[in-house]
Scaffold this active site. Structure first.
Site, short mmCIF file in Angstrom:
data_model
loop_
_atom_site.label_atom_id
_atom_site.label_comp_id
_atom_site.label_asym_id
_atom_site.label_seq_id
_atom_site.Cartn_x
_atom_site.Cartn_y
_atom_site.Cartn_z
N TYR A 1 -41.81 67.21 32.33
CA TYR A 1 -42.68 66.21 32.86
C TYR A 1 -42.35 64.97 32.07
O TYR A 1 -42.36 63.96 32.78
CB TYR A 1 -44.16 66.59 32.23
CG TYR A 1 -45.37 65.64 33.01
CD1 TYR A 1 -45.73 65.72 34.05
CD2 TYR A 1 -45.83 64.83 32.12
CE1 TYR A 1 -46.69 65.03 34.60
CE2 TYR A 1 -46.76 64.02 32.49
CZ TYR A 1 -47.27 64.03 33.92
OH TYR A 1 -48.15 63.30 34.31
N LYS B 1 -41.06 61.60 34.04
CA LYS B 1 -41.80 60.24 34.08
C LYS B 1 -40.99 59.12 33.33
O LYS B 1 -41.18 58.10 33.66
CB LYS B 1 -43.24 60.51 33.14
CG LYS B 1 -44.13 61.30 33.85
CD LYS B 1 -44.33 60.89 35.20
CE LYS B 1 -45.42 61.58 36.15
NZ LYS B 1 -46.03 61.25 37.41
#
Length: 245
Positions: A153, A157
């Site tokens: 993640y 991001k």
């Protein structure tokens, strides 16, 4: 923003839903993208219509190029234009690196980073012809600071931030702004699964001593989508209660 159109990915719940409603409240017609929750999408679409604007509900996987191109074609056929793009769709597959399966890495990168690329690529073709547009990409505090158990993640991001800056430089000559919003820990379905001990630990690190609300992220998106932000591009607006300074 009246009579303009915004495409919001992952708009059936959480931050995406709040963003779609905020843009609709500002007068924009909404292309509501969702992945699978038909009931949530229908409820959000109904709430948008109550605000007096039009809504087009489109189920599409943002990591599927053909599905994305079909969605953008349907949006332009319906509304004639796409003035604002909010790349919000995202998933998590959290675990420590040594336990992370390759398919969990691939799934998160496909939706959270490749999806931003694919939707942007399809929408920017429309915006280039208009010589105007605003693209807002949803990053995360995790993409800025990193986080244990979220390597996939965080990588996605952080990649969104790099993509935002590259696209801001590439699209500026056509009058298109590209910015990112990096939320802190927000009260959504993603954080609802955390136990109380983890939530207390997170809040203890936030100077404002609480989690954020989806509407507070939506407000940042509305600003970046507005004419008031026409001279703002390539920026990462952190909305995290002071957790990362």
């Amino acid at each position: 923003m009246a009579n303009k159109t915004a495409l919001v990915t992952g708009a059936s719940r959480g931050i995406g839903r709040a963003t779609a409603l905020a843009l609709a409240a500002a007068g924009m017609n909404i292309v509501l993208n969702y992945a699978g929750n038909e009931q949530a999408a229908a409820e959000t679409a109904a709430a948008i219509e109550e605000l007096g604007v039009q809504v087009l509900k489109v189920r599409a996987d943002v990591a599927d190029k053909a599905a994305v191109e079909a969605m953008v074609a349907q949006a332009t056929e319906t509304f004639g234009t796409i003035d604002v793009l909010v790349n919000n769709a995202g998933i998590t597959r959290d675990t420590l690196v040594r336990r992370m399966k390759e398919e969990d890495w691939d799934a998160v990168l496909a939706t959270n980073l490749k999806g931003v690329f694919l939707v942007t690529q399809a929408v920017v073709a429309v915006m280039f012809k208009q010589r105007s547009g605003a693209i807002i990409n949803m990053s995360s505090i995790v993409g800025v600071t990193g986080n244990t158990g979220q390597a996939n993640y965080a990588a996605a991001k952080a990649g969104v931030i790099g993509l935002t800056k590259a696209n801001a430089k590439e699209f500026a000559a056509r009058g298109i702004t590209v910015n990112a919003v990096a939320p802190g820990f927000i009260e959504t379905d993603m954080t609802a699964v955390l136990n109380d001990k983890i939530k207390e630990s997170i809040i203890s690190q936030v100077p404002l001593q609480r989690m954020g609300r989806p509407e507070e992220i939506a407000a940042a998106v509305v600003y970046l989508a507005s004419d008031g932000a026409r001279y703002v591009t390539g920026q990462v607006l952190q909305v995290n209660g002071g957790m990362a300074m």
